[in-house]
Design an enzyme around this catalytic site. Structure first.
Site, PDB file in Angstrom:
ATOM      1  N   ARG A  18       0.793  -1.232   0.000  1.00 56.21           N
ATOM      2  CA  ARG A  18       0.000   0.000   0.000  1.00 56.21           C
ATOM      3  C   ARG A  18       0.822   1.279   0.000  1.00 56.21           C
ATOM      4  NH1 ARG A  18      -3.804  -0.946   4.990  1.00 56.21           N
ATOM      5  NH2 ARG A  18      -2.152  -2.411   5.577  1.00 56.21           N
ATOM      6  N   ASP A  64      -1.378 -13.812   0.092  1.00 55.25           N
ATOM      7  CA  ASP A  64      -1.644 -13.632   1.517  1.00 55.25           C
ATOM      8  C   ASP A  64      -1.405 -14.954   2.228  1.00 55.25           C
ATOM      9  OD1 ASP A  64      -3.718 -13.523   4.019  1.00 55.25           O
ATOM     10  OD2 ASP A  64      -3.043 -11.521   3.462  1.00 55.25           O
TER      11      ASP A  64
END
Length: 343
Positions: A18, A64
């Site tokens: 991010r 993930d």
């Protein structure tokens, strides 16, 4: 690992993330975090983004750690401000009995497709690292239903019903071994096991419930593919006190968080394993000059010779200025050569 190099190699945990505006744009295109993870083309794109900005020496698969529990039917979702959650956490022995390790491969074809695509797009420029969460770390999320501050349910199961906890961890270790092996078959050239919550365990419990099962995974992994060795990295956040034991688990490299001095760690393990790390991720909020000083300190602490992969001591923080990452990368690439002149 530990082969002669001209300078210290580096990559970052969560290097695709991010903090990069291009990542945020691609995530918006995907519609959700899981939409990004499950789309091989978009997962490939965000994996490659940091390599376009920085002189990183490896790509790490964008995915993930909780894909395995999701594949096992627990219903992974992400709620705003709360992080990952499971619709169906493990609540009893029947839930654990129903888990099928093979689903880590049969249900996760999108991960293997992403690995193959990334490897193709890299065209041999840098190696591709695949990864998984450790059995203990996966178990905490599966039992708690999400993240936790005290792991009360997980520890209660481990301490009150150790046989049942061992059954769960055995299944997860076998699932992780299958998952990582499939990543290698799809093109991954190195592997990392993220033991994010191993450091929450007591001294003896860490060996019983965490390290034991990472060792079980490593024993099952392919250690060579395409005529080359497949290095395995083990990273336990908060694991510095068990460094010698971790170095004996069969891994080729041990990741360190920022609470362990890397020079002292090198003295403790000798030449048994390479060491990866270990700048405090929060240092990237400091000035470029201060970042450069910290890089110099870590390089000097490790000292001369091969066996050091520069990294953060955990994943990069979302709010970091990308220019500060540039300062770290430039410092490593410009200053580390002097430590390898005898290699």
């Amino acid at each position: 690992m530990r082969e002669p190099v001209d300078r210290t190699p580096l990559w970052m945990m969560r290097q695709a993330g991010r903090y990069l505006p291009e990542y945020r744009e691609t995530r918006a295109e995907a519609g959700s975090f899981m939409g990004l993870c499950t789309n091989p083309e978009l997962a490939c794109e965000v994996t490659l983004q940091p390599l376009r900005r920085y002189a990183m020496d490896a790509a790490i698969l964008f995915s993930d750690i909780l894909t395995i529990p999701d594949a096992m039917g627990l219903g992974l979702y992400f709620s705003e401000g709360e992080g990952p959650r499971f619709e169906r956490p493990l609540e009893n022995a029947a839930d654990i009995e129903a888990l099928v390790p093979e689903s880590a491969v049969t249900e996760l074809g999108y991960v293997m497709d992403a690995v193959a695509l990334i490897r193709q797009e890299l065209k041999g420029s840098v190696p591709l690292i695949g990864f998984s969460g450790s059995p203990w770390t996966l178990a905490t999320y599966m039992i708690e239903g999400g993240s936790s501050k005290d792991f009360a349910k997980t520890k209660a199961l481990a301490f009150n019903e150790p046989a049942l906890m061992h059954q769960l961890l055995e299944k997860l270790a076998d699932a992780v071994a299958l998952y990582l092996s499939a990543q290698v078959e799809s093109g991954a050239q190195a592997l990392q096991i993220f033991d994010t919550w191993g450091g929450a365990l007591s001294h003896s419990a860490y060996r019983e419930f965490s390290l034991r099962y990472m060792t079980r995974i490593i024993e099952q992994l392919p250690r060579e593919a395409e005529g080359r060795k497949i290095p395995v990295i083990v990273f336990t956040k908060g694991g510095g006190q068990w460094l010698e034991a971790i170095a004996d688990c069969g891994a080729d490299a041990v990741g360190l968080d920022w609470t362990t001095d890397i020079g002292e760690a090198r003295a403790r393990v000798g030449g048994r394993v390479a060491l990866q790390g270990n700048m405090d991720p929060s240092m990237l909020f400091a000035s470029p000059e201060r970042i450069r000083e910290e890089v110099a300190t870590i390089l000097e602490s490790f000292g001369s010779g091969s066996g050091h992969v520069f990294n953060l001591g955990h994943g990069i923080t979302p709010g970091v200025n990308p220019e500060h990452v540039s300062a770290m990368v430039d410092a490593v690439t410009s200053m580390s050569g002097e430590y390898h002149q005898s290699d």
